[in-house]
Design a protein around this motif. Structure first.
Motif, PDB file in Angstrom:
ATOM      1  N   SER A  28       0.808  -1.221   0.000  1.00  0.00           N
ATOM      2  CA  SER A  28       0.000   0.000   0.000  1.00  0.00           C
ATOM      3  C   SER A  28       0.839   1.268   0.000  1.00  0.00           C
ATOM      4  CB  SER A  28      -0.918   0.013   1.226  1.00  0.00           C
ATOM      5  OG  SER A  28      -1.758  -1.114   1.215  1.00  0.00           O
ATOM      6  N   ALA A  84      -4.420   0.533   6.095  1.00  0.00           N
ATOM      7  CA  ALA A  84      -4.376   0.086   4.696  1.00  0.00           C
ATOM      8  C   ALA A  84      -5.437  -0.968   4.441  1.00  0.00           C
ATOM      9  CB  ALA A  84      -2.995  -0.488   4.356  1.00  0.00           C
ATOM     10  N   ARG A  90     -11.244  -1.956  -1.613  1.00  0.00           N
ATOM     11  CA  ARG A  90     -11.480  -0.597  -1.101  1.00  0.00           C
ATOM     12  C   ARG A  90     -12.885  -0.123  -1.439  1.00  0.00           C
ATOM     13  NH1 ARG A  90      -5.314   1.423  -2.667  1.00  0.00           N
ATOM     14  NH2 ARG A  90      -4.335  -0.010  -1.164  1.00  0.00           N
ATOM     15  N   LYS A  92     -15.502  -0.370   0.485  1.00  0.00           N
ATOM     16  CA  LYS A  92     -16.557  -1.216   1.083  1.00  0.00           C
ATOM     17  C   LYS A  92     -16.800  -0.878   2.551  1.00  0.00           C
ATOM     18  CE  LYS A  92     -15.496  -5.331  -1.686  1.00  0.00           C
ATOM     19  NZ  LYS A  92     -15.107  -6.751  -1.587  1.00  0.00           N
ATOM     20  N   GLY A  93     -16.099   0.141   3.039  1.00  0.00           N
ATOM     21  CA  GLY A  93     -16.272   0.514   4.443  1.00  0.00           C
ATOM     22  C   GLY A  93     -15.266  -0.127   5.380  1.00  0.00           C
ATOM     23  N   VAL A 117      -1.326  11.995  10.192  1.00  0.00           N
ATOM     24  CA  VAL A 117      -1.012  12.821   9.033  1.00  0.00           C
ATOM     25  C   VAL A 117      -1.739  12.185   7.858  1.00  0.00           C
ATOM     26  CG1 VAL A 117       0.813  13.751   7.570  1.00  0.00           C
ATOM     27  CG2 VAL A 117       1.280  13.303  10.001  1.00  0.00           C
ATOM     28  N   GLY A 118      -2.729  12.891   7.293  1.00  0.00           N
ATOM     29  CA  GLY A 118      -3.490  12.274   6.209  1.00  0.00           C
ATOM     30  C   GLY A 118      -4.485  13.216   5.574  1.00  0.00           C
ATOM     31  N   PRO A 121     -10.488  15.038   4.093  1.00  0.00           N
ATOM     32  CA  PRO A 121     -11.843  14.626   3.685  1.00  0.00           C
ATOM     33  C   PRO A 121     -12.164  13.179   4.060  1.00  0.00           C
ATOM     34  CG  PRO A 121     -10.724  15.758   1.890  1.00  0.00           C
ATOM     35  CD  PRO A 121      -9.692  15.521   2.962  1.00  0.00           C
ATOM     36  N   TYR A 122     -11.150  12.338   4.139  1.00  0.00           N
ATOM     37  CA  TYR A 122     -11.397  10.941   4.528  1.00  0.00           C
ATOM     38  C   TYR A 122     -11.560  10.825   6.040  1.00  0.00           C
ATOM     39  CZ  TYR A 122     -10.893   5.888   4.946  1.00  0.00           C
ATOM     40  OH  TYR A 122     -11.113   4.562   5.236  1.00  0.00           O
ATOM     41  N   TYR A 123     -10.653  11.387   6.768  1.00  0.00           N
ATOM     42  CA  TYR A 123     -10.637  11.160   8.218  1.00  0.00           C
ATOM     43  C   TYR A 123     -11.733  11.936   8.955  1.00  0.00           C
ATOM     44  CZ  TYR A 123      -6.444   8.522   7.366  1.00  0.00           C
ATOM     45  OH  TYR A 123      -5.566   7.570   6.903  1.00  0.00           O
TER      46      TYR A 123
HETATM   47  C1  LIG Z   1      -7.344   5.064   2.415  1.00  0.00           C
HETATM   48  C2  LIG Z   1      -7.873   3.633   2.539  1.00  0.00           C
HETATM   49  C3  LIG Z   1      -7.368   3.004   3.832  1.00  0.00           C
HETATM   50  C4  LIG Z   1      -9.407   3.700   2.553  1.00  0.00           C
HETATM   51  O1  LIG Z   1      -9.907   2.395   2.824  1.00  0.00           O
HETATM   52  P1  LIG Z   1     -11.359   1.954   2.299  1.00  0.00           P
HETATM   53  O2  LIG Z   1     -11.688   0.668   2.949  1.00  0.00           O
HETATM   54  O3  LIG Z   1     -11.404   2.014   0.821  1.00  0.00           O
HETATM   55  O4  LIG Z   1     -12.241   3.141   2.868  1.00  0.00           O
HETATM   56  P2  LIG Z   1     -13.778   3.040   3.218  1.00  0.00           P
HETATM   57  O5  LIG Z   1     -14.429   2.058   2.279  1.00  0.00           O
HETATM   58  O6  LIG Z   1     -13.950   2.795   4.650  1.00  0.00           O
HETATM   59  O7  LIG Z   1     -14.259   4.508   2.915  1.00  0.00           O
HETATM   60  C5  LIG Z   1     -14.492   4.830   1.605  1.00  0.00           C
HETATM   61  C6  LIG Z   1     -14.984   6.260   1.508  1.00  0.00           C
HETATM   62  O8  LIG Z   1     -13.879   7.121   1.814  1.00  0.00           O
HETATM   63  C7  LIG Z   1     -13.556   7.882   0.668  1.00  0.00           C
HETATM   64  N1  LIG Z   1     -12.101   8.004   0.588  1.00  0.00           N
HETATM   65  C8  LIG Z   1     -11.192   7.027   0.526  1.00  0.00           C
HETATM   66  N2  LIG Z   1      -9.944   7.551   0.481  1.00  0.00           N
HETATM   67  C9  LIG Z   1     -10.108   8.894   0.516  1.00  0.00           C
HETATM   68  C10 LIG Z   1      -9.203   9.978   0.493  1.00  0.00           C
HETATM   69  N3  LIG Z   1      -7.891   9.785   0.435  1.00  0.00           N
HETATM   70  N4  LIG Z   1      -9.717  11.228   0.563  1.00  0.00           N
HETATM   71  C11 LIG Z   1     -11.049  11.439   0.615  1.00  0.00           C
HETATM   72  N5  LIG Z   1     -11.956  10.444   0.657  1.00  0.00           N
HETATM   73  C12 LIG Z   1     -11.490   9.191   0.589  1.00  0.00           C
HETATM   74  C13 LIG Z   1     -14.136   7.116  -0.502  1.00  0.00           C
HETATM   75  O9  LIG Z   1     -14.387   7.970  -1.583  1.00  0.00           O
HETATM   76  C14 LIG Z   1     -15.417   6.584   0.120  1.00  0.00           C
HETATM   77  O10 LIG Z   1     -16.381   7.606   0.202  1.00  0.00           O
HETATM   78  P3  LIG Z   1     -17.965   7.276   0.125  1.00  0.00           P
HETATM   79  O11 LIG Z   1     -18.263   6.366   1.282  1.00  0.00           O
HETATM   80  O12 LIG Z   1     -18.607   8.616   0.266  1.00  0.00           O
HETATM   81  O13 LIG Z   1     -18.156   6.629  -1.190  1.00  0.00           O
HETATM   82  C15 LIG Z   1      -7.470   2.757   1.314  1.00  0.00           C
HETATM   83  O14 LIG Z   1      -7.832   3.427   0.138  1.00  0.00           O
HETATM   84  C16 LIG Z   1      -5.990   2.436   1.272  1.00  0.00           C
HETATM   85  O15 LIG Z   1      -5.535   1.440   1.829  1.00  0.00           O
HETATM   86  N6  LIG Z   1      -5.192   3.272   0.579  1.00  0.00           N
HETATM   87  C17 LIG Z   1      -3.743   3.073   0.474  1.00  0.00           C
HETATM   88  C18 LIG Z   1      -3.074   3.356   1.794  1.00  0.00           C
HETATM   89  C19 LIG Z   1      -3.392   4.751   2.319  1.00  0.00           C
HETATM   90  O16 LIG Z   1      -3.352   5.734   1.576  1.00  0.00           O
HETATM   91  N7  LIG Z   1      -3.697   4.821   3.625  1.00  0.00           N
HETATM   92  C20 LIG Z   1      -4.042   6.060   4.286  1.00  0.00           C
HETATM   93  C21 LIG Z   1      -2.811   6.820   4.612  1.00  0.00           C
HETATM   94  S1  LIG Z   1      -3.158   8.536   4.935  1.00  0.00           S
END
Ligand SMILES: CC(C)(COP(=O)(O)OP(=O)(O)OC[C@H]1O[C@@H](n2cnc3c(N)ncnc32)[C@H](O)[C@@H]1OP(=O)(O)O)[C@@H](O)C(=O)NCCC(=O)NCCS
Length: 181
Positions: A28, A84, A90, A92-93, A117-118, A121-123
């Motif tokens: 990842s 990760a 990815r 699926k929650g 650090v990330g 919008p995701y966190y």
């Molecule tokens: C980031 C990560 C952990 C997300 O895991 P995931 O299981 O796909 O996330 P979830 O299914 O729980 O959440 C998905 C939602 O978050 C959103 N999302 C995912 N990554 C995002 C990001 N970087 N920024 C904004 N939104 C994001 C998706 O669009 C989705 O939104 P929705 O529910 O409105 O459709 C995964 O993409 C990953 O492993 N990435 C590579 C490693 C990484 O970057 N880790 C984080 C380090 S900061």
């Protein structure tokens, strides 16, 4: 549209998961992960076992989250990550469920807050918000806009400030971060 049924489960990481978790993090984040400031804080320090969760489906690792102890202005707090989820699994929650399990467990502990650090919008989906720039200082370059925090006790995030350091080390490391022996 019908949501697919959930076929994965979140549980505490066991020692037998360690190799698969390392492989997932390598896939990842790639080798560049060791150069990040957040990794400086993890060198020689064990993740907190009670806050390390995995998502598994039919015995296959789908995702992982770990939390590290860090010192923030002299107080022990938490650093979230790595988080990760396996490519192809990815969206699926799983990521949210892993973080939520860790946050819920962390609320039972003595810590006041979690930093990471990330991508904001995701966190924000699990309650993190951006810290005012300059409030905390990482031991290396970090984009101030990506420093996020979550309060574990009402209002306590506001009191987190100062230099972030490694917690007490568990394993000796060399100057380049490699484990000794
Ligand atoms: C980031 C990560 C952990 C997300 O895991 P995931 O299981 O796909 O996330 P979830 O299914 O729980 O959440 C998905 C939602 O978050 C959103 N999302 C995912 N990554 C995002 C990001 N970087 N920024 C904004 N939104 C994001 C998706 O669009 C989705 O939104 P929705 O529910 O409105 O459709 C995964 O993409 C990953 O492993 N990435 C590579 C490693 C990484 O970057 N880790 C984080 C380090 S900061």
């Amino acid at each position: 549209m019908n949501a697919s049924p959930i076929s994965w489960q979140v549980r505490l990481e066991a020692s037998a998961d360690a190799q698969a978790v390392e492989a997932l993090n390598a896939d990842s984040f790639g080798p560049g992960r060791f150069a990040k400031s957040a990794y400086r804080l993890r060198e020689g320090v064990d993740p907190i076992a009670a806050l390390s969760f995995v998502a598994v489906e039919d015995g296959i690792l789908r995702g992982s989250v770990r939390f590290w102890p860090i010192s923030v202005g002299g107080h022990e707090e938490l650093l979230l990550g790595p988080l990760a989820v396996q490519t192809g699994q990815r969206g699926k929650g799983i990521g949210i469920a892993l973080m939520q399990a860790g946050i819920d467990a962390a609320r039972q502990g003595p810590w006041r807050g979690i930093l990471l650090v990330g991508d904001e919008p995701y966190y924000t989906k699990v309650g993190f918000s951006r810290l005012p720039p300059g409030r905390v200082k990482f031991p290396g370059p970090v984009d101030q806009n990506r420093i996020l925090g979550l309060s574990l006790k009402a209002g306590e995030l506001l009191t987190l400030s100062g230099q972030i350091r490694r917690a007490a080390i568990d394993h000796p490391v060399t100057a380049d971060g490699a484990a000794v022996g």
